[in-house]
Design a protein around this motif. Structure first.
Motif, PDB file in Angstrom:
ATOM      1  N   PRO A   1      31.526  -5.432 -14.339  1.00 18.21           N
ATOM      2  CA  PRO A   1      31.390  -6.702 -13.625  1.00 18.21           C
ATOM      3  C   PRO A   1      30.094  -6.726 -12.820  1.00 18.21           C
ATOM      4  CG  PRO A   1      33.049  -5.313 -12.583  1.00 18.21           C
ATOM      5  CD  PRO A   1      32.655  -4.630 -13.855  1.00 18.21           C
ATOM      6  N   ALA A   2      29.458  -7.865 -12.770  1.00 19.35           N
ATOM      7  CA  ALA A   2      28.168  -7.975 -12.090  1.00 19.35           C
ATOM      8  C   ALA A   2      27.946  -9.408 -11.654  1.00 19.35           C
ATOM      9  CB  ALA A   2      27.031  -7.501 -13.005  1.00 19.35           C
ATOM     10  N   MET A   3      26.960  -9.582 -10.821  1.00 14.81           N
ATOM     11  CA  MET A   3      26.543 -10.913 -10.401  1.00 14.81           C
ATOM     12  C   MET A   3      25.032 -11.031 -10.574  1.00 14.81           C
ATOM     13  SD  MET A   3      26.876 -10.483  -6.251  1.00 14.81           S
ATOM     14  CE  MET A   3      26.152 -12.085  -5.930  1.00 14.81           C
ATOM     15  N   GLU A   4      24.602 -12.237 -10.829  1.00 14.85           N
ATOM     16  CA  GLU A   4      23.186 -12.519 -11.062  1.00 14.85           C
ATOM     17  C   GLU A   4      22.695 -13.434  -9.948  1.00 14.85           C
ATOM     18  OE1 GLU A   4      20.739 -14.186 -14.886  1.00 14.85           O
ATOM     19  OE2 GLU A   4      22.411 -15.397 -14.148  1.00 14.85           O
ATOM     20  N   VAL A   5      21.641 -13.024  -9.268  1.00 17.30           N
ATOM     21  CA  VAL A   5      21.108 -13.821  -8.171  1.00 17.30           C
ATOM     22  C   VAL A   5      19.604 -13.990  -8.352  1.00 17.30           C
ATOM     23  CG1 VAL A   5      22.878 -13.257  -6.465  1.00 17.30           C
ATOM     24  CG2 VAL A   5      20.968 -11.712  -6.798  1.00 17.30           C
ATOM     25  N   ARG A   6      19.114 -15.096  -7.865  1.00 10.23           N
ATOM     26  CA  ARG A   6      17.681 -15.407  -7.960  1.00 10.23           C
ATOM     27  C   ARG A   6      17.131 -15.713  -6.577  1.00 10.23           C
ATOM     28  NH1 ARG A   6      16.632 -16.574 -13.496  1.00 10.23           N
ATOM     29  NH2 ARG A   6      18.582 -16.670 -14.673  1.00 10.23           N
ATOM     30  N   GLY A   7      15.894 -15.384  -6.369  1.00 10.06           N
ATOM     31  CA  GLY A   7      15.329 -15.610  -5.050  1.00 10.06           C
ATOM     32  C   GLY A   7      13.832 -15.447  -5.040  1.00 10.06           C
ATOM     33  N   GLU A   8      13.311 -15.026  -3.902  1.00 12.18           N
ATOM     34  CA  GLU A   8      11.877 -14.856  -3.682  1.00 12.18           C
ATOM     35  C   GLU A   8      11.702 -13.738  -2.673  1.00 12.18           C
ATOM     36  OE1 GLU A   8      10.295 -18.182  -1.615  1.00 12.18           O
ATOM     37  OE2 GLU A   8      11.993 -18.287  -0.233  1.00 12.18           O
ATOM     38  N   GLY A   9      10.473 -13.267  -2.522  1.00  9.87           N
ATOM     39  CA  GLY A   9      10.269 -12.197  -1.574  1.00  9.87           C
ATOM     40  C   GLY A   9       8.817 -11.857  -1.353  1.00  9.87           C
ATOM     41  N   VAL A  10       8.591 -10.842  -0.519  1.00  7.30           N
ATOM     42  CA  VAL A  10       7.259 -10.336  -0.204  1.00  7.30           C
ATOM     43  C   VAL A  10       7.282  -8.824  -0.379  1.00  7.30           C
ATOM     44  CG1 VAL A  10       5.510 -10.060   1.583  1.00  7.30           C
ATOM     45  CG2 VAL A  10       6.773 -12.208   1.403  1.00  7.30           C
ATOM     46  N   PHE A  11       6.317  -8.306  -1.100  1.00 12.22           N
ATOM     47  CA  PHE A  11       6.184  -6.871  -1.321  1.00 12.22           C
ATOM     48  C   PHE A  11       5.087  -6.338  -0.409  1.00 12.22           C
ATOM     49  CE2 PHE A  11       4.075  -3.384  -3.767  1.00 12.22           C
ATOM     50  CZ  PHE A  11       5.101  -2.447  -3.638  1.00 12.22           C
ATOM     51  N   VAL A  12       5.440  -5.345   0.412  1.00 14.98           N
ATOM     52  CA  VAL A  12       4.508  -4.755   1.377  1.00 14.98           C
ATOM     53  C   VAL A  12       4.302  -3.294   1.018  1.00 14.98           C
ATOM     54  CG1 VAL A  12       4.106  -4.212   3.805  1.00 14.98           C
ATOM     55  CG2 VAL A  12       5.280  -6.338   3.182  1.00 14.98           C
ATOM     56  N   ARG A  13       3.025  -2.872   1.008  1.00 17.90           N
ATOM     57  CA  ARG A  13       2.703  -1.483   0.654  1.00 17.90           C
ATOM     58  C   ARG A  13       1.792  -0.898   1.728  1.00 17.90           C
ATOM     59  NH1 ARG A  13      -0.593  -0.146  -4.782  1.00 17.90           N
ATOM     60  NH2 ARG A  13      -1.625  -1.994  -3.945  1.00 17.90           N
ATOM     61  N   LEU A  14       2.077   0.334   2.145  1.00 19.19           N
ATOM     62  CA  LEU A  14       1.266   1.010   3.149  1.00 19.19           C
ATOM     63  C   LEU A  14       0.230   1.912   2.486  1.00 19.19           C
ATOM     64  CD1 LEU A  14       3.825   2.072   5.926  1.00 19.19           C
ATOM     65  CD2 LEU A  14       2.492  -0.029   5.724  1.00 19.19           C
ATOM     66  N   ASP A  15      -0.843   2.182   3.233  1.00 15.32           N
ATOM     67  CA  ASP A  15      -1.911   3.056   2.762  1.00 15.32           C
ATOM     68  C   ASP A  15      -1.379   4.486   2.657  1.00 15.32           C
ATOM     69  OD1 ASP A  15      -4.160   5.001   3.046  1.00 15.32           O
ATOM     70  OD2 ASP A  15      -5.360   3.166   3.053  1.00 15.32           O
ATOM     71  N   GLU A  16      -1.364   5.041   1.454  1.00 17.39           N
ATOM     72  CA  GLU A  16      -0.763   6.356   1.235  1.00 17.39           C
ATOM     73  C   GLU A  16      -1.574   7.471   1.898  1.00 17.39           C
ATOM     74  OE1 GLU A  16       0.882   7.345  -2.572  1.00 17.39           O
ATOM     75  OE2 GLU A  16       0.782   5.263  -3.238  1.00 17.39           O
ATOM     76  N   ASN A  17      -2.877   7.351   1.936  1.00 13.00           N
ATOM     77  CA  ASN A  17      -3.690   8.391   2.575  1.00 13.00           C
ATOM     78  C   ASN A  17      -3.416   8.439   4.069  1.00 13.00           C
ATOM     79  OD1 ASN A  17      -4.963   9.128   0.144  1.00 13.00           O
ATOM     80  ND2 ASN A  17      -6.533   7.530   0.394  1.00 13.00           N
ATOM     81  N   ARG A  18      -3.329   7.275   4.685  1.00 13.26           N
ATOM     82  CA  ARG A  18      -3.036   7.234   6.118  1.00 13.26           C
ATOM     83  C   ARG A  18      -1.616   7.737   6.381  1.00 13.26           C
ATOM     84  NH1 ARG A  18      -3.831   1.895   9.998  1.00 13.26           N
ATOM     85  NH2 ARG A  18      -2.643   2.695  11.786  1.00 13.26           N
ATOM     86  N   LEU A  19      -0.704   7.421   5.496  1.00 13.23           N
ATOM     87  CA  LEU A  19       0.673   7.909   5.629  1.00 13.23           C
ATOM     88  C   LEU A  19       0.720   9.429   5.576  1.00 13.23           C
ATOM     89  CD1 LEU A  19       3.053   5.602   3.535  1.00 13.23           C
ATOM     90  CD2 LEU A  19       3.311   6.254   5.926  1.00 13.23           C
ATOM     91  N   ASP A  20      -0.012  10.013   4.629  1.00 13.07           N
ATOM     92  CA  ASP A  20       0.000  11.472   4.473  1.00 13.07           C
ATOM     93  C   ASP A  20      -0.581  12.157   5.693  1.00 13.07           C
ATOM     94  OD1 ASP A  20       1.164  11.219   1.985  1.00 13.07           O
ATOM     95  OD2 ASP A  20      -0.732  11.322   0.892  1.00 13.07           O
ATOM     96  N   ASP A  21      -1.677  11.586   6.238  1.00 15.72           N
ATOM     97  CA  ASP A  21      -2.280  12.178   7.434  1.00 15.72           C
ATOM     98  C   ASP A  21      -1.307  12.134   8.614  1.00 15.72           C
ATOM     99  OD1 ASP A  21      -4.554  12.620   5.966  1.00 15.72           O
ATOM    100  OD2 ASP A  21      -5.589  10.817   6.678  1.00 15.72           O
TER     101      ASP A  21
END
Length: 622
Positions: free
Chosen positions: A421-441
């Protein structure tokens, strides 16, 4: 929603849309609740009655296709080992059938004569729940049930609870008396719930019934019963039974798996090929596939050979068949599914390049993203159109799905099925990504690593305690990167719920965190009126996103529970949180992927003693 028949009918539905049996109806719920709240194995209260939702063994016969359509999501189906999904049937006045339920618990009490016994001993008329000795007084289902961490469920053993000190050593059988339940009214505690018996044993209250070892001390063991599955034999179980309130959330928690529809699976072509995959996989050359398609889709030019070849190649690259069936193998398959989504969210999928049937539209904003550089945030992506399929894989009792291993998951059917059993939903959104080099430091800081290591240790201890096999305990996902992104998503959802007009429960997070991923998607995938209105996509414009991030971080810097919150050594379930509570970082359960654990806002804003622990410390002091 209908209870099962007392006995089988001699006639079957034969695939017609009409119901096979004239079963009485018992209330209605929304379709989405059949996945998230009232799924298979859950208890549902209807008026003064209580039922358990039946398994899906025979649902493919009773659910008509016009009311319970098939849902296709190829990637998720491959990971879960099924062919397709089904939307639970509509439960309207005009619907022809519904979800089957069974009466549970079976022990009831009469508020008039105070009798406490199995419902059959009340001799009620068929389909009714009344005491015939008290002018059809409605019976009250037992408030208490017994469950174990392997998903088994049973009635509370009232007789053993009452007679625990009044049985001769080695005695078997019942006392022959009539049990009763009354309420003293002295307080609202369990001490006021009094159990008695006409055999003359002293009355006892329900006080202490919820202690972890209360039933084990009585010699009560789990009987391995599965009342949601018709004809299911009792299983051997070594888990300790626990007393629960019938309406407690610990009685049933869904194990949900979801996936976004992404290219090349998001243009509707895969749905048309749903019945032809086995045949298409058997062909190795382009000519064989072309001949098959001409015969199968005669006169349909929308199914091109090149598109089918692309899908087959994508399937081979995503094939999870080589992974093992262990918990670690399942986690690896789900992580691979997420990684595919992450790559697509980073690369985008412009509307101008796709047709109206495309279910995934992801574009970068037009304005300059450099305003986000001080935050260490890369160019956001505006997901203007998305489709998500959420499938009910199994369920757990007592142990939450996040910390429980697959060994504790209770099945939805007695025999394996090729659908869920499952449900299907539709929508919208925003994808945010951080700087990996700054994260590692930042993650190399000793103070940061120490804070997260304490959370990780507590979480892994909780996983070990609840694991069926200690040798296959999954690793905790807690890392500085994961906890930071998780907490940032929470505070941003709280901020947008104030600024964008969406309730926090209508927004969801989807985390992409491992050694190669550092992002999250906040989206409105909901089937109600708070769906796709354009408000969330607008928040992804760089100027507005920068303003929202600055405001969210300022709010996170102070909690109404401070200084207790920010100085907490551990908090939350099993101590898997640090500085996080409902006043600052926690969300409604439907919005969080990890049941509000592995959160620490100090990793965002720092602590009064060490501001450098915060990844965004410069934003607050600048």
């Amino acid at each position: 929603m209908t209870p099962p028949p007392a006995r089988r009918s001699r006639r079957t539905g034969g695939g017609s849309a009409a119901p096979r049996l004239a079963l009485p109806r018992r209330g209605s719920v929304r379709r989405s609740q059949m996945i998230t709240t009232y799924g298979v194995g859950s208890l549902i209260a209807v008026d003064n009655e209580s039922f358990i939702v039946s398994g899906i063994d025979d649902a493919h016969r009773s659910w008509s296709l016009d009311e319970a359509p098939i849902i296709h999501e190829h990637r998720l189906a491959r990971v879960l080992g099924v062919n397709h999904f089904r939307l639970p049937p509509a439960s309207e006045d005009t619907s022809k059938d519904g979800v089957r339920v069974r009466r549970f618990p079976l022990w009831h009490s009469c508020p008039s004569c105070q009798s406490l016994q199995h419902i059959r001993d009340f001799n009620p008329p068929a389909g009714k729940n009344v005491c015939t000795d008290c002018d059809d007084e409605p019976l009250v289902p037992s408030r208490f049930v017994v469950a174990c961490e392997d998903g088994h469920l049973d009635d509370f053993p009232y007789w053993k609870w009452l007679h625990r000190k009044n049985r001769e050593e080695g005695a078997t059988g019942r006392c022959g008396g009539q049990m009763g339940m009354r309420f003293s009214g002295r307080s609202a505690s369990l001490r006021s719930v009094i159990i008695s018996c006409t055999c003359g044993v002293p009355e006892v209250s329900m006080e202490g019934a919820f202690r972890r070892s209360a039933l084990t001390d009585l010699g009560v063991r789990c009987e391995g019963r599965r009342p949601w599955l018709e004809g299911a034999p009792a299983e051997f179980c070594t888990q300790a039974p626990r007393t629960l309130q019938r309406g407690s959330s610990a009685v049933w928690q869904p194990v949900l798996k979801s996936a976004l529809s992404i290219p090349p699976w998001s243009d509707g072509l895969a749905d048309k090929l749903s019945e032809h995959w086995e045949a298409l996989r058997s062909y190795s050359s382009r000519m064989e596939i072309e001949i098959y398609l001409k015969g199968a889709f005669r006169g349909d030019d929308s199914v091109s050979v090149d598109a089918v070849m692309e899908l087959l190649e994508a399937e081979r690259e995503e094939d999870p068949a080589q992974e093992s069936d262990s918990d670690a193998g399942a986690t690896s398959r789900y992580q691979a599914l997420r990684r595919q989504e992450y790559e697509r969210l980073c690369s985008g999928n412009a509307l101008r390049d796709k047709g109206r049937e495309e279910q995934f539209i992801c574009e970068p904003p037009v304005s300059d993203p450099t305003v986000l550089d001080p935050f260490g945030v890369g160019r956001p992506m505006l997901v203007k159109r998305l489709r998500e399929v959420r499938a009910l894989k199994a369920f757990t009792r007592i142990a939450d799905p996040e910390s429980g291993s697959e060994g504790h998951e209770a099945a939805l059917s007695l025999t394996p099925t090729d659908w869920l059993p499952a449900m299907e939903v539709r929508g919208e959104g925003v994808f945010v990504r951080l700087d990996e080099n700054r994260l590692d430091d930042w993650a190399e800081s000793i103070a940061v690593a120490a804070r997260v290591e304490r959370m990780r240790t507590n979480h892994e201890r909780m996983l070990r305690e609840r694991a069926t096999d200690p040798a296959e305990v999954p690793d905790s996902p807690a890392t500085p990167r994961m906890v930071l992104l998780h907490t940032l998503a929470h505070v941003l959802i709280n901020e947008w719920s104030l600024d964008a007009g969406y309730p926090a429960a209508a927004l969801r997070e989807r985390l992409y965190t491992d050694a190669t991923m550092a992002g999250f998607l906040i989206y409105t995938a909901t089937s109600d009126s708070a769906g796709s209105l354009g408000g969330v996509v607008a928040q992804g414009e760089p100027d507005r996103l920068a303003e929202a991030l600055r405001s969210a971080l300022r709010r996170a810097a102070w909690c109404s529970a401070d200084p207790l919150c920010i100085e907490a050594g551990s908090s939350g379930i099993g101590g898997a949180n640090r500085a996080a509570c409902h006043a600052c970082a926690m969300l409604p359960e439907t919005s969080c992927e990890h049941n509000n654990i592995l959160l620490d806002r100090a990793l965002l804003v720092g602590t009064p003693e060490d501001p450098s622990v915060g990844f965004f410390e410069r934003i607050l002091t600048g």
